[in-house]
Design a protein around this motif. Sequence first.
Motif, PDB file in Angstrom:
ATOM      1  N   LEU A 142      25.106  78.084  28.769  1.00 57.59           N
ATOM      2  CA  LEU A 142      24.452  76.906  28.192  1.00 57.59           C
ATOM      3  C   LEU A 142      24.869  76.620  26.755  1.00 57.59           C
ATOM      4  O   LEU A 142      24.930  75.473  26.343  1.00 57.59           O
ATOM      5  N   LYS A 143      25.156  77.662  25.968  1.00 55.07           N
ATOM      6  CA  LYS A 143      25.406  77.459  24.546  1.00 55.07           C
ATOM      7  C   LYS A 143      26.863  77.572  24.133  1.00 55.07           C
ATOM      8  O   LYS A 143      27.250  77.066  23.089  1.00 55.07           O
ATOM      9  N   ASN A 144      27.680  78.272  24.900  1.00 53.41           N
ATOM     10  CA  ASN A 144      29.088  78.414  24.533  1.00 53.41           C
ATOM     11  C   ASN A 144      29.944  78.500  25.789  1.00 53.41           C
ATOM     12  O   ASN A 144      30.619  79.488  26.028  1.00 53.41           O
ATOM     13  N   ASN A 145      29.898  77.433  26.577  1.00 50.60           N
ATOM     14  CA  ASN A 145      30.712  77.404  27.792  1.00 50.60           C
ATOM     15  C   ASN A 145      32.098  76.850  27.462  1.00 50.60           C
ATOM     16  O   ASN A 145      32.412  76.565  26.304  1.00 50.60           O
ATOM     17  N   CYS A 146      32.915  76.674  28.463  1.00 47.48           N
ATOM     18  CA  CYS A 146      34.295  76.219  28.243  1.00 47.48           C
ATOM     19  C   CYS A 146      34.348  74.841  27.588  1.00 47.48           C
ATOM     20  O   CYS A 146      35.199  74.583  26.740  1.00 47.48           O
ATOM     21  N   HIS A 147      33.433  73.950  27.955  1.00 45.94           N
ATOM     22  CA  HIS A 147      33.460  72.584  27.427  1.00 45.94           C
ATOM     23  C   HIS A 147      33.098  72.559  25.945  1.00 45.94           C
ATOM     24  O   HIS A 147      33.779  71.905  25.150  1.00 45.94           O
ATOM     25  N   GLY A 148      32.046  73.272  25.569  1.00 43.04           N
ATOM     26  CA  GLY A 148      31.678  73.342  24.152  1.00 43.04           C
ATOM     27  C   GLY A 148      32.770  73.994  23.324  1.00 43.04           C
ATOM     28  O   GLY A 148      33.095  73.536  22.221  1.00 43.04           O
ATOM     29  N   ALA A 149      33.363  75.055  23.848  1.00 40.15           N
ATOM     30  CA  ALA A 149      34.427  75.757  23.131  1.00 40.15           C
ATOM     31  C   ALA A 149      35.647  74.853  22.937  1.00 40.15           C
ATOM     32  O   ALA A 149      36.208  74.789  21.845  1.00 40.15           O
ATOM     33  N   SER A 150      36.056  74.131  23.985  1.00 36.64           N
ATOM     34  CA  SER A 150      37.249  73.285  23.855  1.00 36.64           C
ATOM     35  C   SER A 150      36.992  72.119  22.888  1.00 36.64           C
ATOM     36  O   SER A 150      37.872  71.746  22.115  1.00 36.64           O
ATOM     37  N   LYS A 151      35.784  71.582  22.895  1.00 35.76           N
ATOM     38  CA  LYS A 151      35.453  70.510  21.946  1.00 35.76           C
ATOM     39  C   LYS A 151      35.466  71.029  20.512  1.00 35.76           C
ATOM     40  O   LYS A 151      35.968  70.356  19.608  1.00 35.76           O
ATOM     41  N   ARG A 152      34.919  72.236  20.289  1.00 40.68           N
ATOM     42  CA  ARG A 152      34.931  72.819  18.939  1.00 40.68           C
ATOM     43  C   ARG A 152      36.353  73.123  18.470  1.00 40.68           C
ATOM     44  O   ARG A 152      36.678  72.944  17.298  1.00 40.68           O
ATOM     45  N   MET A 153      37.202  73.584  19.387  1.00 47.64           N
ATOM     46  CA  MET A 153      38.590  73.865  19.000  1.00 47.64           C
ATOM     47  C   MET A 153      39.290  72.585  18.556  1.00 47.64           C
ATOM     48  O   MET A 153      40.016  72.578  17.559  1.00 47.64           O
ATOM     49  N   MET A 154      39.069  71.493  19.280  1.00 46.47           N
ATOM     50  CA  MET A 154      39.685  70.223  18.891  1.00 46.47           C
ATOM     51  C   MET A 154      39.093  69.711  17.566  1.00 46.47           C
ATOM     52  O   MET A 154      39.828  69.208  16.712  1.00 46.47           O
ATOM     53  N   LYS A 155      37.792  69.872  17.384  1.00 49.50           N
ATOM     54  CA  LYS A 155      37.149  69.441  16.146  1.00 49.50           C
ATOM     55  C   LYS A 155      37.687  70.240  14.959  1.00 49.50           C
ATOM     56  O   LYS A 155      37.978  69.674  13.896  1.00 49.50           O
ATOM     57  N   GLU A 156      37.843  71.552  15.129  1.00 52.36           N
ATOM     58  CA  GLU A 156      38.387  72.396  14.059  1.00 52.36           C
ATOM     59  C   GLU A 156      39.831  72.007  13.746  1.00 52.36           C
ATOM     60  O   GLU A 156      40.236  71.983  12.586  1.00 52.36           O
ATOM     61  N   THR A 157      40.590  71.674  14.761  1.00 54.69           N
ATOM     62  CA  THR A 157      41.977  71.254  14.545  1.00 54.69           C
ATOM     63  C   THR A 157      42.010  69.957  13.743  1.00 54.69           C
ATOM     64  O   THR A 157      42.772  69.836  12.782  1.00 54.69           O
ATOM     65  N   ARG A 158      41.158  69.003  14.099  1.00 53.15           N
ATOM     66  CA  ARG A 158      41.079  67.746  13.338  1.00 53.15           C
ATOM     67  C   ARG A 158      40.676  68.023  11.889  1.00 53.15           C
ATOM     68  O   ARG A 158      41.227  67.434  10.964  1.00 53.15           O
ATOM     69  N   ARG A 159      39.715  68.924  11.699  1.00 56.23           N
ATOM     70  CA  ARG A 159      39.263  69.254  10.346  1.00 56.23           C
ATOM     71  C   ARG A 159      40.409  69.842   9.524  1.00 56.23           C
ATOM     72  O   ARG A 159      40.624  69.460   8.383  1.00 56.23           O
ATOM     73  N   ARG A 160      41.153  70.740  10.100  1.00 53.46           N
ATOM     74  CA  ARG A 160      42.264  71.365   9.385  1.00 53.46           C
ATOM     75  C   ARG A 160      43.365  70.362   9.073  1.00 53.46           C
ATOM     76  O   ARG A 160      43.992  70.423   8.030  1.00 53.46           O
ATOM     77  N   MET A 161      43.596  69.438   9.981  1.00 49.94           N
ATOM     78  CA  MET A 161      44.592  68.399   9.724  1.00 49.94           C
ATOM     79  C   MET A 161      44.146  67.534   8.545  1.00 49.94           C
ATOM     80  O   MET A 161      44.937  67.235   7.661  1.00 49.94           O
TER      81      MET A 161
END
Length: 159
Positions: free
Chosen positions: A126-145
Amino acid sequence: MTALTLLLLLGAFVLVNCVQRDSMTKEELTELFNSPVRTAERVVRAKQNMPDSARSYPFTHSGVRVTMEDGNQYLIHNVPKLGPVVTPVENMSNRWRVKKRETLNVDGHATLGQIRAAAGTEYRPLKNNCHGASKRMMKETRRRMGDRKERKASRKRSG
């Protein structure tokens, strides 16, 4: 030891124990995790035993496929019992599809380890499934860019 270093080491441990046990040394894993990423794409596929027509949660599984500067590609995804893992794309089935508007030209602004660290340390349905993790990875990538672009702009203004 910083939190990022700890997460990178944990990610390397997961990678060694889940995917690359006999083929990569600790030094090679460190080099891989510190390598710059060229592109990041959010990818999705139907869960096992589901038809390919399944296109939404809870019938799908998602992750992030990264292309490294050297052209090698890896899938980062969060899986039950193992947590976030990194695997060469050769291990991906042909059922994975790139999500529309979910491709980033990272151009070295983030490393594989930095992106993977955003997935967290364990799988939770419920709190850290594949969908939440993949969205956070993309968000972190955007932040770093954005961080890199902002730093370059501020250097030009002050220089």
